[in-house]
Design an enzyme around this catalytic site. Structure first.
Site, PDB file in Angstrom:
ATOM      1  N   GLU A  13       0.838  -1.199   0.000  1.00 40.83           N
ATOM      2  CA  GLU A  13       0.000   0.000   0.000  1.00 40.83           C
ATOM      3  C   GLU A  13       0.874   1.252   0.000  1.00 40.83           C
ATOM      4  OE1 GLU A  13      -2.552  -0.135   3.370  1.00 40.83           O
ATOM      5  OE2 GLU A  13      -3.432  -2.070   2.825  1.00 40.83           O
ATOM      6  N   GLU A  18      -4.088   0.428  -4.108  1.00 38.95           N
ATOM      7  CA  GLU A  18      -2.673   0.801  -3.998  1.00 38.95           C
ATOM      8  C   GLU A  18      -1.776  -0.427  -3.912  1.00 38.95           C
ATOM      9  OE1 GLU A  18      -3.655   4.988  -1.644  1.00 38.95           O
ATOM     10  OE2 GLU A  18      -2.911   3.238  -0.543  1.00 38.95           O
ATOM     11  N   ASP A  30       0.864   3.766  -3.188  1.00 41.86           N
ATOM     12  CA  ASP A  30       0.411   5.146  -2.986  1.00 41.86           C
ATOM     13  C   ASP A  30       1.358   6.121  -3.684  1.00 41.86           C
ATOM     14  OD1 ASP A  30      -1.169   7.289  -1.593  1.00 41.86           O
ATOM     15  OD2 ASP A  30       0.739   7.616  -0.608  1.00 41.86           O
TER      16      ASP A  30
END
Length: 226
Positions: free
Chosen positions: A45, A119, A49
């Protein structure tokens, strides 16, 4: 996760993984990983991102050549927000494959469960096929959202910050002229921004208004206000 489930996910993502383990990790929530003592998708993640921000930033930079940094930042925040990514994941119909703890209600209560999964998938594709593959996935899945963006719909940094402060019962942002340097025909103004009587940042510009706007835009970006 079974081979059949992996095949279904790949079909919905329109991407075939060379390393299937990356896909499995991307779909492993921390609650499930803690139970089975395996790796979760939180690090993915984090990476995803950053990749998502990069791709969207590049797209907006190239498409809206006359927009200020503040407007571009606002547009990017709107696109990569949990609210915007939720329908994308729903359309792909992949949340059902996220591995969570038995009895966990995380899929129903978390407001960021879809965006976190998206993500993680971006990072998994990047690690498996490189930046070009991740970029292709992002642009393909976000195309309807990206295409609908128009610079005229975006509020400036000062407006967004003032609305945010009002919503969260904070004081009205206060801008204080802190200095002026340079020649009279080409000055640079410095403005300090205070919220709740506390200094938060400074901005510079060719006018007092521009300096205030830059200071506001810094906080809008830092606090991810949209």
């Amino acid at each position: 996760m079974t081979e059949e489930q992996i095949a279904q996910i790949e079909e919905r993502l329109h991407y075939s993984f060379l390393d299937k383990c990356l896909l499995v990790t991307a779909f492993t929530h921390s609650s499930y990983a803690n139970e089975l003592k395996t790796r979760d998708n939180e690090r993915m993640e984090f990476l995803g991102d950053a990749i998502l921000d990069m791709v969207v930033s590049e797209y907006l930079f190239e498409r809206f050549k006359n927009c200020s940094v503040g407007v571009l930042s606002t547009m990017r925040s709107n696109i990569v927000s949990a609210k915007a990514l939720r329908p994308i994941v729903d359309e792909l119909d992949i949340l059902i494959f996220l591995q969570v703890s038995n009895g966990s209600n995380i899929k129903n209560v978390s407001k960021k469960i879809e965006s976190n999964l998206y993500e993680a998938i971006v990072a998994a594709i990047y690690l498996d096929g490189g930046f070009a593959s991740a970029k292709s996935f992002i642009l393909r899945t976000l195309l309807p959202l990206l295409s609908s963006m128009t610079s005229t719909e975006q509020k400036d940094g000062k407006t967004l910050l003032q609305e945010y402060c009002s919503k969260h019962k904070m004081s009205v942002p206060r801008y204080v002229l802190a200095g002026r340097i340079g020649k009279d025909n080409n000055p640079t103004y410095k403005c300090d921004l205070y919220i709740n009587d506390e200094y938060v940042c400074s901005g510079e510009g060719t006018s007092k208004k521009n300096a205030e706007q830059e200071a506001a835009e810094k906080i809008v970006t830092k606090w991810r206000i949209n």
